[in-house]
Enzyme design. Structure first.
Site, PDB file in Angstrom:
ATOM      1  N   SER A   1      -2.751  -4.099  -4.827  1.00 44.31           N
ATOM      2  CA  SER A   1      -1.995  -3.919  -6.065  1.00 44.31           C
ATOM      3  C   SER A   1      -2.999  -3.585  -7.157  1.00 44.31           C
ATOM      4  CB  SER A   1      -1.204  -5.203  -6.351  1.00 44.31           C
ATOM      5  OG  SER A   1      -0.571  -5.163  -7.600  1.00 44.31           O
TER       6      SER A   1
ATOM      7  N   TYR B   1       2.608   3.409 -13.554  1.00 40.66           N
ATOM      8  CA  TYR B   1       1.668   2.808 -12.597  1.00 40.66           C
ATOM      9  C   TYR B   1       1.908   1.300 -12.455  1.00 40.66           C
ATOM     10  CZ  TYR B   1      -2.734   1.313 -10.480  1.00 40.66           C
ATOM     11  OH  TYR B   1      -3.674   0.743  -9.646  1.00 40.66           O
TER      12      TYR B   1
ATOM     13  N   LYS C   1       3.089  -1.101  -9.277  1.00 45.94           N
ATOM     14  CA  LYS C   1       2.321  -2.232  -8.738  1.00 45.94           C
ATOM     15  C   LYS C   1       3.096  -3.544  -8.882  1.00 45.94           C
ATOM     16  CE  LYS C   1      -1.348   0.034  -7.269  1.00 45.94           C
ATOM     17  NZ  LYS C   1      -1.636   0.169  -5.831  1.00 45.94           N
TER      18      LYS C   1
END
Ligand code: NAP
Length: 283
Positions: free
Chosen positions: A134, A148, A152
């Protein structure tokens, strides 16, 4: 160290490549996958315990073929490292639906599909370890991370939930949350920046972009040392649910936890006020 079979995605460069290198040096068997498998072979050379494979994690047919090739060669997969990924960095209003879908196709749906392909092997063996790479951006968001970090955060919710489902089969799931690690992550070869498009955001957009550009190949974290840490996680009898990689990552998680706690306390009474006064309340 126990000899295990590793299946690593995104092993052409950066963390994935260093992990493949470290695992081989530690006597492990490694299916090292990359969009162009030959890049792994070029970087690591011929090795009896190395199986370089073509794998774009957005290509389901390639996922099935790569997992089957690893099974055929090594008889199973003990440690799956879902590492392939990239950052689409930009202010949300300057990103597009196509940007968001591409980000999730690689970082989230690719990771789901590789995991879906590997879990039956691990269940059959009644052992395994899924290690999902992650980011500090999987626990803490910030401007320019809307796509983004969302991807994650998805990886983290998935990992914690999956862990609960597969624990009884002897399968561990560990999230690895790196801070800034010195790889190509912020290099034009990897990162995708949103195109500045909205005058209101011009100054912020430029400031963030130059912040990241200045950090390209200047990050504090060492991918080879992260690789060693991941080897240790795989060896641990009780691996953690989440491992923070790097002092910056540790500090940011500490700050996030403190912020969550402070806010929880500040709004505690209002939170409790939502409880109904039902006669049949289960508590
Ligand atoms: N470096 C950091 O500061 C940092 C921080 C937090 C999290 N991370 C995470 O760490 C992981 C690895 O990144 P890195 O730092 O090693 O960056 P990197 O040097 O840019 O390497 C990224 C790797 O992912 C591969 N990849 C990208 N899209 C792929 C796809 N569709 N299918 C298969 N492989 C694909 C790349 O392959 P190609 O060579 O084919 O492009 C490359 O091998 C990522 O998940 C990233 O989000 C990195």
């Amino acid at each position: 160290m126990t000899t295990r079979t590793w299946f690593i995605t995104g092993a052409s460069r950066g963390i994935g490549l260093e992990l493949a290198r470290a695992a081989l040096a530690a006597g492990q068997r490694v299916a090292a996958t990359a969009r162009r498998g030959e890049t792994v072979a070029q970087a690591l050379g011929d090795h009896e315990a190395l199986l370089p494979l073509d794998l774009d994690v957005t290509d389901r047919a390639q996922i099935a073929a790569a997992v089957e090739a690893a099974r055929e060669r090594f008889g199973g997969i003990d440690v799956l490292v879902n590492n392939a990924g990239y950052g689409h960095l930009g202010l949300f209003e300057e990103t597009t639906d196509a940007d968001a879908r591409a980000q999730f196709d690689t970082n989230v749906f690719g990771l789901f599909e590789v995991t879906r392909a590997v879990l039956p092997l691990m269940r059959a063996q009644r052992r395994g370890h899924v290690i999902n790479v992650s980011s500090i951006g999987g626990i803490s968001g910030a401007a320019s991370g809307s796509l983004y970090c969302a991807s994650k955060f998805a990886v983290e919710g998935f990992s914690v939930s999956l862990a609960d489902e597969v624990r009884d089969f002897g399968i561990h799931v560990t999230i690895v949350g790196p801070g800034f690690i010195r790889t190509d992550f912020l290099d034009p070869r990897s990162v995708r920046f949103a195109e500045p498009a909205i005058a209101d955001y011009a100054e912020l957009s430029e400031r963030l972009r130059s912040f990241y550009q200045q950090r390209n190949h200047q990050q504090a974290g060492d991918p080879a040392r992260l690789a060693q840490a991941i080897l240790q996680l795989a060896e641990a009898p009780s691996p953690p649910q989440r491992f923070s990689a790097g002092s910056d990552s540790l500090d940011m998680v500490d700050a996030r936890l403190a912020q969550l706690k402070e806010e929880l306390d500040a709004w505690r009474a209002l939170s409790r006020s939502v409880d109904g006064e039902w006669e049949d309340a289960a508590g």
